[in-house]
Design a protein around this motif. Structure first.
Motif, PDB file in Angstrom:
ATOM      1  N   THR A 124       0.816  -1.224   0.000  1.00  0.00           N
ATOM      2  CA  THR A 124       0.000   0.000   0.000  1.00  0.00           C
ATOM      3  C   THR A 124       0.849   1.272   0.000  1.00  0.00           C
ATOM      4  OG1 THR A 124      -0.162  -0.133   2.419  1.00  0.00           O
ATOM      5  CG2 THR A 124      -1.979  -1.065   1.131  1.00  0.00           C
ATOM      6  N   THR A 125       2.089   1.208   0.468  1.00  0.00           N
ATOM      7  CA  THR A 125       2.913   2.426   0.499  1.00  0.00           C
ATOM      8  C   THR A 125       4.251   2.256  -0.207  1.00  0.00           C
ATOM      9  OG1 THR A 125       4.024   1.870   2.590  1.00  0.00           O
ATOM     10  CG2 THR A 125       1.900   3.008   2.739  1.00  0.00           C
ATOM     11  N   ASN A 126       4.633   1.015  -0.490  1.00  0.00           N
ATOM     12  CA  ASN A 126       5.922   0.697  -1.119  1.00  0.00           C
ATOM     13  C   ASN A 126       7.110   1.226  -0.306  1.00  0.00           C
ATOM     14  OD1 ASN A 126       7.391  -0.563  -3.181  1.00  0.00           O
ATOM     15  ND2 ASN A 126       7.721   1.391  -4.250  1.00  0.00           N
ATOM     16  N   LYS A 127       6.968   1.239   1.000  1.00  0.00           N
ATOM     17  CA  LYS A 127       8.057   1.680   1.873  1.00  0.00           C
ATOM     18  C   LYS A 127       8.603   0.482   2.656  1.00  0.00           C
ATOM     19  CE  LYS A 127       6.860   6.525   2.437  1.00  0.00           C
ATOM     20  NZ  LYS A 127       6.641   7.642   3.371  1.00  0.00           N
ATOM     21  N   PRO A 128       9.902   0.453   2.905  1.00  0.00           N
ATOM     22  CA  PRO A 128      10.485  -0.688   3.625  1.00  0.00           C
ATOM     23  C   PRO A 128      10.157  -0.635   5.111  1.00  0.00           C
ATOM     24  CG  PRO A 128      12.160   0.964   3.193  1.00  0.00           C
ATOM     25  CD  PRO A 128      10.915   1.455   2.510  1.00  0.00           C
ATOM     26  N   VAL A 129      10.272  -1.769   5.761  1.00  0.00           N
ATOM     27  CA  VAL A 129      10.097  -1.851   7.201  1.00  0.00           C
ATOM     28  C   VAL A 129      11.477  -1.747   7.855  1.00  0.00           C
ATOM     29  CG1 VAL A 129      10.253  -4.377   7.206  1.00  0.00           C
ATOM     30  CG2 VAL A 129       9.110  -3.205   9.087  1.00  0.00           C
ATOM     31  N   MET A 130      11.539  -1.162   9.039  1.00  0.00           N
ATOM     32  CA  MET A 130      12.782  -1.082   9.793  1.00  0.00           C
ATOM     33  C   MET A 130      12.615  -1.920  11.067  1.00  0.00           C
ATOM     34  SD  MET A 130      15.873   0.094  10.138  1.00  0.00           S
ATOM     35  CE  MET A 130      16.127   1.596   9.187  1.00  0.00           C
ATOM     36  N   VAL A 131      13.468  -2.921  11.238  1.00  0.00           N
ATOM     37  CA  VAL A 131      13.434  -3.776  12.423  1.00  0.00           C
ATOM     38  C   VAL A 131      14.746  -3.608  13.172  1.00  0.00           C
ATOM     39  CG1 VAL A 131      13.202  -6.120  13.315  1.00  0.00           C
ATOM     40  CG2 VAL A 131      11.959  -5.447  11.258  1.00  0.00           C
ATOM     41  N   THR A 132      14.648  -3.210  14.442  1.00  0.00           N
ATOM     42  CA  THR A 132      15.830  -3.018  15.280  1.00  0.00           C
ATOM     43  C   THR A 132      15.717  -3.940  16.486  1.00  0.00           C
ATOM     44  OG1 THR A 132      15.845  -0.688  14.626  1.00  0.00           O
ATOM     45  CG2 THR A 132      17.239  -1.309  16.484  1.00  0.00           C
ATOM     46  N   THR A 133      16.754  -4.693  16.758  1.00  0.00           N
ATOM     47  CA  THR A 133      16.670  -5.649  17.857  1.00  0.00           C
ATOM     48  C   THR A 133      18.024  -5.827  18.531  1.00  0.00           C
ATOM     49  OG1 THR A 133      15.978  -7.903  18.449  1.00  0.00           O
ATOM     50  CG2 THR A 133      17.147  -7.633  16.366  1.00  0.00           C
ATOM     51  N   SER A 134      17.947  -6.155  19.818  1.00  0.00           N
ATOM     52  CA  SER A 134      19.164  -6.450  20.572  1.00  0.00           C
ATOM     53  C   SER A 134      18.889  -7.627  21.489  1.00  0.00           C
ATOM     54  CB  SER A 134      19.600  -5.237  21.410  1.00  0.00           C
ATOM     55  OG  SER A 134      20.710  -5.594  22.218  1.00  0.00           O
ATOM     56  N   PRO A 135      19.454  -8.796  21.216  1.00  0.00           N
ATOM     57  CA  PRO A 135      19.204  -9.951  22.077  1.00  0.00           C
ATOM     58  C   PRO A 135      20.091 -10.008  23.320  1.00  0.00           C
ATOM     59  CG  PRO A 135      20.435 -10.620  20.132  1.00  0.00           C
ATOM     60  CD  PRO A 135      20.155  -9.147  19.986  1.00  0.00           C
ATOM     61  N   ASP A 136      21.211  -9.283  23.315  1.00  0.00           N
ATOM     62  CA  ASP A 136      22.134  -9.387  24.448  1.00  0.00           C
ATOM     63  C   ASP A 136      22.373  -8.078  25.191  1.00  0.00           C
ATOM     64  OD1 ASP A 136      23.558  -7.999  22.577  1.00  0.00           O
ATOM     65  OD2 ASP A 136      25.124  -9.509  22.302  1.00  0.00           O
ATOM     66  N   GLY A 137      21.817  -6.993  24.704  1.00  0.00           N
ATOM     67  CA  GLY A 137      22.013  -5.704  25.357  1.00  0.00           C
ATOM     68  C   GLY A 137      23.354  -5.052  25.039  1.00  0.00           C
ATOM     69  N   LYS A 138      24.167  -5.724  24.241  1.00  0.00           N
ATOM     70  CA  LYS A 138      25.483  -5.161  23.903  1.00  0.00           C
ATOM     71  C   LYS A 138      25.478  -4.559  22.489  1.00  0.00           C
ATOM     72  CE  LYS A 138      27.853  -8.597  26.781  1.00  0.00           C
ATOM     73  NZ  LYS A 138      28.801  -9.745  26.807  1.00  0.00           N
ATOM     74  N   ARG A 139      24.991  -5.321  21.557  1.00  0.00           N
ATOM     75  CA  ARG A 139      24.959  -4.869  20.162  1.00  0.00           C
ATOM     76  C   ARG A 139      23.521  -4.740  19.696  1.00  0.00           C
ATOM     77  NH1 ARG A 139      29.737  -3.092  18.666  1.00  0.00           N
ATOM     78  NH2 ARG A 139      29.655  -3.924  16.522  1.00  0.00           N
ATOM     79  N   LYS A 140      23.231  -3.692  18.949  1.00  0.00           N
ATOM     80  CA  LYS A 140      21.891  -3.468  18.419  1.00  0.00           C
ATOM     81  C   LYS A 140      21.961  -3.572  16.896  1.00  0.00           C
ATOM     82  CE  LYS A 140      20.249   0.704  18.872  1.00  0.00           C
ATOM     83  NZ  LYS A 140      19.721   1.897  19.536  1.00  0.00           N
ATOM     84  N   TYR A 141      21.065  -4.390  16.327  1.00  0.00           N
ATOM     85  CA  TYR A 141      21.085  -4.669  14.892  1.00  0.00           C
ATOM     86  C   TYR A 141      19.846  -4.049  14.252  1.00  0.00           C
ATOM     87  CZ  TYR A 141      24.367  -8.173  16.585  1.00  0.00           C
ATOM     88  OH  TYR A 141      25.407  -8.813  17.228  1.00  0.00           O
ATOM     89  N   ALA A 142      20.063  -3.225  13.257  1.00  0.00           N
ATOM     90  CA  ALA A 142      18.939  -2.583  12.552  1.00  0.00           C
ATOM     91  C   ALA A 142      18.927  -3.068  11.099  1.00  0.00           C
ATOM     92  CB  ALA A 142      19.085  -1.071  12.598  1.00  0.00           C
ATOM     93  N   PHE A 143      17.750  -3.532  10.678  1.00  0.00           N
ATOM     94  CA  PHE A 143      17.575  -4.041   9.310  1.00  0.00           C
ATOM     95  C   PHE A 143      16.505  -3.205   8.613  1.00  0.00           C
ATOM     96  CE2 PHE A 143      19.163  -7.531  11.784  1.00  0.00           C
ATOM     97  CZ  PHE A 143      19.997  -8.251  10.948  1.00  0.00           C
ATOM     98  N   GLN A 144      16.871  -2.623   7.469  1.00  0.00           N
ATOM     99  CA  GLN A 144      15.871  -2.006   6.599  1.00  0.00           C
ATOM    100  C   GLN A 144      15.609  -3.003   5.474  1.00  0.00           C
ATOM    101  OE1 GLN A 144      16.804   1.321   3.878  1.00  0.00           O
ATOM    102  NE2 GLN A 144      15.293   2.503   5.042  1.00  0.00           N
ATOM    103  N   MET A 145      14.380  -3.422   5.325  1.00  0.00           N
ATOM    104  CA  MET A 145      14.140  -4.536   4.414  1.00  0.00           C
ATOM    105  C   MET A 145      12.757  -4.462   3.765  1.00  0.00           C
ATOM    106  SD  MET A 145      13.899  -7.355   7.452  1.00  0.00           S
ATOM    107  CE  MET A 145      12.874  -8.530   6.607  1.00  0.00           C
ATOM    108  N   MET A 146      12.611  -5.228   2.672  1.00  0.00           N
ATOM    109  CA  MET A 146      11.333  -5.401   2.001  1.00  0.00           C
ATOM    110  C   MET A 146      11.138  -6.893   1.736  1.00  0.00           C
ATOM    111  SD  MET A 146      11.167  -2.092  -0.562  1.00  0.00           S
ATOM    112  CE  MET A 146       9.375  -2.103  -0.698  1.00  0.00           C
ATOM    113  N   ILE A 147       9.981  -7.241   1.199  1.00  0.00           N
ATOM    114  CA  ILE A 147       9.682  -8.645   0.917  1.00  0.00           C
ATOM    115  C   ILE A 147       9.614  -8.841  -0.598  1.00  0.00           C
ATOM    116  CG2 ILE A 147       8.003 -10.513   1.210  1.00  0.00           C
ATOM    117  CD1 ILE A 147       7.066  -9.132   3.763  1.00  0.00           C
TER     118      ILE A 147
END
Length: 541
Positions: A124-147
């Motif tokens: 509906t918008t053709n914009k990517p999703v941004m997912v940011t996650t940190s499983p250990d509290g030390k490093r934070k991983y950000a993914f800009q992605m589409m399907i």
């Protein structure tokens, strides 16, 4: 000639997004909020962390005053355990990929909702999703992605790693077309009911107008985390049995049955194999197709399998559910009934029913709050098993509950497999076993409400009588004193609960024509009329 083609799962749901509940911009916005918040709540509860969930919806249109439907940016942040970075692209960019495909109680069942929200936002918008996650509290991983919808695979556009500063959790930023004006009521109801059933969570919601609603946790207690379990023999079909055989490493049927099925010990395995006419020492991988079909048929007919163990379930619990009911509904009376565990088709389930009455929030009439594995069910109420049981299977008159009484009934079903009728997860099928448990729990809860209403009615009747006595006893005492020629009136205040320290009351002259002391107008009852006649007759009026 007809041409044939194959489509991917994401392509299928792209063409049939109505099946997942994304039918229009209003409902799609509500579904996107619900699915991503449910993923956050599941992650926190599985990790045993009291959820802290922040949700914000803002307009993403160049002109914020542009009417709905229009693009909105949805942000959901939680304090859960995060997602391992190697799983992030597939978990958020691939339909039917996730951690929900095990036999364990969870809000999500199909591994579809979160990805479907992202897919809907993309188309509906053709914009990517941004997912940011940190499983250990030390490093934070950000993914800009589409399907890649045609191939059902994630396409990572950008990947950034930064310092997490000691915080864990996941953040999802998604842009999708929505109609907040029409969806606002459902979204508000969703958060209110989530706060009712998950009273151990802090939830913050910021709407497009900037208004902040904070649902503060009412208890520090959390239900136990659900556990993964093995399939029960009564829930097995031929295909499931063949898959278990294919993955098994056991060398004989007895150990195969003990290792791969829920609540099957050596004694029951031996008894079953004798019942099915299969050798205890036969290697499972040597079963032919006919033997597999015969064994599965015997699984359904064998009467001595134990019922599924409900220890793997995670009900809300009376304390937590009552805390949520009292916080959100502020009733005059509330109760919760938890039924013993039961099962349908080999899947364990447990029913909890709460009843709330009166107070400042509830309006006249019965209102039903439905939950399944703690998900509020807000659509298609009349098709749900709880609605059918309460309206067709329960005789409300038997419990002396007036038709217009302000009553709320809360039903919660938890199971390793909720029998939803659609993938949209809005209403539950009327399985006889579930129907029976809801009916029994509702009857017990209404019986308690009936007792409360009966006591309340008795107390009100006593109070009405006390008002009458308080009105006429002073006059009777006064007339009695005058007839007896005494100067002081006899003790009577103690009879109407006003206390009396002396033996006599001082006679107080009653000015002629003065109205009788009264706290309330006399009731138009036969009893009142009779008493009034006696007083009038005595006083000669």
């Amino acid at each position: 000639m007809a041409s044939f083609a194959e489509i991917s799962p994401s392509e299928f749901f792209y063409r049939n997004r109505d099946l997942a509940g994304f039918t229009n911009p209003a409902r799609a916005l509500y579904m996107a909020v619900r699915e991503i918040v449910e993923n956050s709540m599941d992650a926190c509860e599985l990790a045993g962390k009291p959820p802290e969930v922040y949700v914000r919806i803002i307009s993403d249109s160049a002109n914020p005053d542009f009417p709905d439907p229009k693009p909105y940016r949805l942000t959901v942040i939680d304090n859960g355990p995060g997602v391992a970075p190697q799983h992030v692209p597939s978990a958020f960019g691939k339909v039917f990929y996730g951690s929900k495909y095990v036999l364990r109680q969870s809000r999500g069942m199909f591994g579809l909702g979160g990805t479907m929200a992202i897919l809907y936002g993309q188309i509906t918008t053709n914009k990517p999703v941004m997912v940011t996650t940190s499983p250990d509290g030390k490093r934070k991983y950000a993914f800009q992605m589409m399907i890649d919808i045609g191939e059902n695979r994630p396409v990572v556009l950008k990947r950034v790693v930064t310092d997490a500063n000691g915080t864990t959790g996941t953040r999802v930023d998604l842009t999708l077309e929505g109609d907040y004006l029409r969806a606002s009521q459902k979204i508000g109801d969703y958060f209110k009911q989530t706060a009712l059933v998950a009273s151990y969570a802090n939830i913050t919601f910021v709407d497009p107008l900037g208004q902040v609603t904070f649902y503060e946790r009412a208890t520090s207690s959390m239900p136990p985390a659900p556990m993964e379990t093995l399939p029960h023999p009564y829930g097995i079909d031929v295909e499931a049995f063949k898959r278990i055989v294919k993955l098994s490493e056991e060398h004989d049927m007895k150990s195969f049955m003990v290792t791969n099925f829920h609540r099957v010990g050596e004694k029951i395995a031996t008894k079953f194999l004798e019942f099915a006419g299969v050798s205890l020492k036969l290697p499972p991988k040597r079963l032919n197709n006919l033997q597999v079909v015969s064994l599965v048929d015997a699984l359904q007919r064998f009467p001595d399998f134990l019922q599924p163990d409900a220890a793997v379930l995670s009900p809300v619990g009376e304390e937590i559910l009552l805390a949520g009911i009292n916080k959100e509904l502020q009733p005059e009376f509330s109760t919760v009934v938890t039924r013993p565990p039961s099962s349908y088709s080999g899947f364990p389930f447990l029913v909890e029913v709460g009843v709330a009455y009166g107070g400042k929030v509830l309006q006249p009439g019965m209102r039903l709050f439905r939950f399944a594995n703690r998900i509020p069910l807000l659509y298609d109420e009349s098709s749900d098993v709880s609605f059918q049981v309460l309206n067709e299977g329960v005789d409300w008159k038997r419990y002396h509950v007036p038709q217009e009484a302000p009553v709320a009934v809360i039903t919660h079903i938890c199971s390793t497999r909720i029998p939803y009728k659609t993938v949209g997860k809005e209403y539950i099928a009327d399985r006889p076993e579930i129907e029976r448990e809801i009916k029994n729990a509702a009857r017990e809860a209404l019986r308690r409400l009936g007792i409360f209403l009966s006591k309340k009615g008795s107390m009100e009747a006593v109070q009405r009588k006390m008002n009458i006595y308080g009105k006429y006893l002073p006059l009777i005492a006064k007339f009695s004193t005058e007839l007896a020629g005494e100067k002081r009136m006899p003790k009577y205040r103690k009879l109407i609960g006003e206390g009396d320290s002396g033996a006599y009351e001082e006679a107080e002259p009653q000015p002629a024509g003065e109205e009788m002391p009264s706290e309330a107008a006399p009731e138009n009852t036969k009893e009142t009329e009779i008493e009034q006649k006696k007083i009038d007759q005595y006083s000669g009026s």
